[in-house]
Design an enzyme around this catalytic site. Structure first.
Site, PDB file in Angstrom:
ATOM      1  N   GLY A   1      -7.181   2.535   2.655  1.00 12.60           N
ATOM      2  CA  GLY A   1      -6.911   1.231   2.030  1.00 12.60           C
ATOM      3  C   GLY A   1      -8.383   0.662   1.545  1.00 12.60           C
ATOM      4  O   GLY A   1      -8.306  -0.214   0.882  1.00 12.60           O
ATOM      5  N   GLU A   2      -9.423   1.066   2.139  1.00 10.79           N
ATOM      6  CA  GLU A   2     -10.563   0.057   1.972  1.00 10.79           C
ATOM      7  C   GLU A   2     -11.940   0.754   1.527  1.00 10.79           C
ATOM      8  O   GLU A   2     -12.576   0.132   0.941  1.00 10.79           O
ATOM      9  CB  GLU A   2     -10.973  -0.539   3.347  1.00 10.79           C
ATOM     10  CG  GLU A   2      -9.917  -1.617   3.679  1.00 10.79           C
ATOM     11  CD  GLU A   2     -10.167  -2.182   5.088  1.00 10.79           C
ATOM     12  OE1 GLU A   2     -10.867  -3.265   5.391  1.00 10.79           O
ATOM     13  OE2 GLU A   2      -9.493  -1.755   5.959  1.00 10.79           O
TER      14      GLU A   2
ATOM     15  N   GLY B   1      -7.023   7.427   6.360  1.00 12.63           N
ATOM     16  CA  GLY B   1      -6.912   5.903   6.139  1.00 12.63           C
ATOM     17  C   GLY B   1      -7.563   5.823   4.705  1.00 12.63           C
ATOM     18  O   GLY B   1      -8.480   6.037   4.832  1.00 12.63           O
TER      19      GLY B   1
ATOM     20  N   ASN C   1       0.250  11.043   0.049  1.00 12.24           N
ATOM     21  CA  ASN C   1       1.003  10.981  -1.068  1.00 12.24           C
ATOM     22  C   ASN C   1       0.015  10.696  -2.176  1.00 12.24           C
ATOM     23  O   ASN C   1      -0.698   9.623  -2.336  1.00 12.24           O
ATOM     24  CB  ASN C   1       1.972   9.717  -1.135  1.00 12.24           C
ATOM     25  CG  ASN C   1       2.704   9.570  -2.203  1.00 12.24           C
ATOM     26  OD1 ASN C   1       2.162   9.636  -3.447  1.00 12.24           O
ATOM     27  ND2 ASN C   1       4.044   9.131  -2.312  1.00 12.24           N
TER      28      ASN C   1
ATOM     29  N   THR D   1       0.984  -1.270   0.009  1.00 14.45           N
ATOM     30  CA  THR D   1       0.119  -0.110  -0.072  1.00 14.45           C
ATOM     31  C   THR D   1       0.866   1.243   0.151  1.00 14.45           C
ATOM     32  O   THR D   1       0.143   2.238  -0.378  1.00 14.45           O
ATOM     33  CB  THR D   1      -0.952   0.091   1.349  1.00 14.45           C
ATOM     34  OG1 THR D   1      -0.208  -0.285   2.419  1.00 14.45           O
ATOM     35  CG2 THR D   1      -1.997  -1.125   1.076  1.00 14.45           C
TER      36      THR D   1
ATOM     37  N   GLN E   1      -4.574   3.490  -4.669  1.00 15.09           N
ATOM     38  CA  GLN E   1      -5.314   2.697  -3.742  1.00 15.09           C
ATOM     39  C   GLN E   1      -6.665   2.829  -4.147  1.00 15.09           C
ATOM     40  O   GLN E   1      -7.642   1.875  -3.914  1.00 15.09           O
ATOM     41  CB  GLN E   1      -5.084   3.241  -2.369  1.00 15.09           C
ATOM     42  CG  GLN E   1      -3.823   2.766  -1.377  1.00 15.09           C
ATOM     43  CD  GLN E   1      -3.703   1.472  -1.228  1.00 15.09           C
ATOM     44  OE1 GLN E   1      -4.602   0.732  -0.661  1.00 15.09           O
ATOM     45  NE2 GLN E   1      -2.790   0.790  -1.820  1.00 15.09           N
TER      46      GLN E   1
HETATM   47 MO1  MOS Z   1      -8.863  -5.079   6.135  1.00  9.56          MO
HETATM   48  S1  MOS Z   1     -10.151  -6.419   5.291  1.00  9.56           S
HETATM   49  O1  MOS Z   1      -9.350  -4.677   7.630  1.00  9.56           O
HETATM   50  O2  MOS Z   1      -7.072  -5.935   5.863  1.00  9.56           O
END
Ligand code: MOS
Length: 728
Positions: free
Chosen positions: A694-695, A692, A621, A465, A628
């Site tokens: 990532g999701e 954050g 960044n 990531t 992502q």
């Molecule tokens: Mo994420 S599914 O909390 O790695």
């Protein structure tokens, strides 16, 4: 000028493209032996007999471990460590079979090929018992979960049922999502090496401290004796957040064999023993006034879990915070199956849950004859709907407006089936993306070396990531050094500990610790340079100077040499506010718009265009952030149109346990993706202002696609994936 926010290239990029980056299975150890897992072929029952005599005599075989000869572990291998670190494991402690694919033996040989060949020679006979594999049946005996990954299983405020009954308009529908299985390019892999009483594990994991805790407690040894090393992870997505059976089995085998052992899961072994996303059935009920204002929301979720352990896909979580409404009820129930324990899969709850609530909102928009975006704006949550707490920062309104503008949403005719291009029905849909923001405790150390470079460390993880890069940027700003002069290290339990790289928390948790440790070093530098006058010191680009006297300059290296040549060091531990005591509610949001084209005769669906704007706090960044979000959106397309794990209802075997039949998108399936971010800085949430990312990318988009399919075809599909059979 700040290094943070700059779109610098990955600092670990050259290592990756030259093959220098070392992944778990690539560590070379003398006398390394290779293990292969033998898995059960029945769903439930027990092992009647196991004959390893032929396997044992096969070329190169070192050891065959089964319940007949495996080391007996304290508490039968059930140390009951809290998830995500610990899960209910299968460690060859008895003859019971809990699911098809469960590890029932481990073959260790001098080469991988010998281990594979011998694994095929282990003869197993079973006593079968009747397994529950049918979600439709198991639903009847659904139970409330004992715990949730975050929050409570059931919440209610106001009176949702009464308000629903009295509402001027109602939408009540059931939405379903299938079992799914994450497949990072790098499958799980572990190398275990004992030196006397000390164990070193090279593991592909999202949580080195969690692996240390789980393995130590399960084996009954002190955590200080276990070191976990994981400098690079080839994707995690949740499946590497917990310590699964193969990790402990590898440690057990290495101890018994008296030499290091490597176990790398084969692709089909990724399906079952290391979790996946549970299937869900979600009942959503919305009540509204004629002006579009929501008066009631119900979101009742049943997801599957394993008989072995409760795991909740918390799909009702987004519904609890998305829209302003005074009467809300949400519940989570579990239907237990005789399958492997499910787990976190990218945006657990939020991805599957936004499909349901955002489809229902679209249905309500049509019931009201109101533009779907207008409906969202009419119910915009100015504060957390349940607690009334203000958001730490929220720019969803700006996301909606800018994304709608870039997409051209204003030109959308409301009526389904009103746009076409030759043979294709064209549809435009939108949905809200959302993911919570959390922080965990984390620590870091920083050391300025005599040559003017710095070594900064934190026991966190790099899942691909960009942790190396972003932490280097944070350290560069805090130390007043260019990023090339910073060496950031992670992935070793000998370093200051950090939490799981899950729940999109790494940047929000680790960056404050890195920043604080580096600021500690900078304070020491200032004190050396201008004792008693530290406030006047400027530290920039490896040079110190005085604001009041810019001519007085000295490089970090020269100052350290003058001070005796010793490095300057500092460390820091940073903790978030205690849960529930925060003054603000914190969540990220996005507005996702997409176009689909559906072949009128064949039902083939494509997604030529996505526009998505996000409110995620400060961007650390811009280049990595964009990557992502694009990755998340691609996975969202996959979730909407392709992905499904198929369980054979007779034997409980996952029948599409490979990347040919477990469908994921290829380049030809993905059109243009236009991602942008609102200019935001959430310093109420943490000192670096980032929430954050990532999701959140995988959330919203499945709903947006389903809504666009309705707009194109007039067909409302309430299940994922949406297949051409659903449209013809
Ligand atoms: Mo994420 S599914 O909390 O790695």
């Amino acid at each position: 000028m700040s290094v943070v926010t700059q779109p610098i290239d990955r600092t670990d990029g050259p290592l990756k493209v030259t093959g220098e980056a070392r992944y778990a299975a690539e560590f070379q150890l003398p006398r390394l032996a290779h293990a292969v897992m033998v898995q059960s072929t029945i769903a439930k029952g027990s092992i009647a007999s196991i004959d390893a005599s032929v396997a044992q005599q096969a070329p190169g075989v070192v050891l065959v471990l089964s319940h007949l000869n495996a080391p007996k572990l304290p508490q039968g291998g059930k140390a009951f460590i809290k998830p995500p670190a610990g899960r209910t494991l299968s460690l060859l402690q008895d003859d019971v079979v809990h699911y098809n694919g469960e590890p029932v033996a481990l073959v260790v040989a001098d080469t991988f090929e010998h281990a594979v060949a011998a694994a095929g020679l282990v003869k197993l006979r079973y006593r079968k018992a009747r397994a529950q594999l049918d979600f439709e049946q198991a639903k009847g005996a659904a139970h409330p979960p004992k715990q949730m990954p975050q929050g409570e299983p059931d919440v209610a405020w106001g009176d949702a049922d009464k308000a629903l009954a009295a509402a001027e308009l109602r939408v009540q529908q059931t939405y379903t999502t299938p079992m799914q299985t994450h497949n990072p390019m790098e499958p799980h892999a572990t190398i275990a090496a004992w030196e006397g009483e000390r164990l070193t594990l090279y593991d592909s994991t999202q949580y080195i401290s969690g692996v240390r805790e789980a393995v130590a407690k399960t084996l009954g040894i002190s955590p200080e004796r276990v070191r976990v090393v994981s400098p690079f992870v080839g994707g995690g997505f949740g499946c590497k957040g917990s310590t699964w059976s193969h990790v402990v089995l590898t440690a057990m085998a290495a101890q018994r064999a008296g030499r290091p052992v490597k176990l790398s899961l084969a692709r089909p072994q990724m399906f079952g023993p290391v979790g996946g996303r549970p299937q869900t059935e979600q009942r959503v009920a919305l009540g509204a006034q004629k002006d579009g204002k929501l008066v009631a929301i119900r979101h009742d979720v049943i997801s599957h879990t394993a008989v072995m352990e409760d795991f909740v896909e918390p799909s009702s979580m987004p519904t609890r915070q998305l829209y302003a409404c005074g009467n809300v009820a949400a519940t989570q129930r579990l239907a237990a199956l005789d399958v492997g324990v499910p787990t976190f899969q990218r945006a657990p709850g939020e991805s599957s849950g936004t499909f349901a609530i955002e489809s229902a909102m679209d249905e309500l928009a049509y019931a009201l004859d109101m533009d779907p975006l207008e409906l969202r704006l009419a119910n915009y949550a100015e504060a957390d709907p349940r607690t009334g707490k203000p958001w730490s920062s929220k720019m969803l309104r700006e996301c909606y407006a800018d994304a709608a503008e870039r997409f051209g949403w204003a030109k959308r005719p409301m009526k389904p089936r009103s746009m076409r291009d030759g043979h294709a029905l064209v549809g435009w849909g939108m949905a809200t993306a959302t993911y919570p923001a959390h922080r965990r405790p984390a620590s870091a150390s920083a050391r300025l070396l005599p040559d003017g470079t710095a070594l900064v460390r934190s026991g966190t993880q790099e899942l691909g990531t960009g942790t190396y890069t972003v932490m280097t940027q944070v350290a560069a700003d805090a130390l007043g050094l260019p990023p090339e002069r910073i060496d950031f290290e992670l992935g070793d339990t000998l370093m200051p500990p950090a939490g799981v790289s899950g729940g999109s928390t790494t940047v929000a948790s680790v960056a404050p610790a890195v920043k604080a440790a580096c600021e500690g070093v900078r304070a020491k530098l200032a004190a050396l340079f201008a004792p008693g006058n530290e406030q006047d010191v400027v530290a920039q680009n490896g040079w110190l100077s005085l604001k009041s006297d810019p001519a007085r300059r000295e490089s970090y290296a020269a100052l350290l040499a003058r001070a005796g040549g010793a490095p300057l060091e500092a460390s820091a531990h940073e903790e978030p506010e205690e849960r529930g005591k925060e003054a603000y509610a914190t969540r990220s949001f996005g507005g996702v718009f997409c176009e689909v084209r559906v072949d009128e005769d064949l039902g083939r669906i494509s997604v030529p265009r996505i526009v998505a704007g996000y409110s995620v706090g400060r961007l650390m960044n811009a280049k990595l952030a964009r990557s992502q979000l694009i990755g998340g959106l691609v996975w969202g397309v996959s979730m909407a149109l392709l992905e499904e794990t198929h369980l054979d209802l007779r034997e409980g075997r996952i029948v599409n346990a490979n990347l040919a039949e477990y469908h994921v998108p290829v380049n030809a399936d993905i059109g243009t993706i236009d991602v942008f971010f609102c200019d935001e800085d959430d310093t109420r949430f943490n000192p670096v202002g980032a929430r954050g990312i990532g999701e959140i990318g995988i959330t919203g988009i499945p709903g947006a696609i389903a809504n666009a399919v309705y707009h194109a075809t007039g067909r409302r599909v309430r299940k994922l994936p949406i297949l051409l059979d659903d449209l013809i």
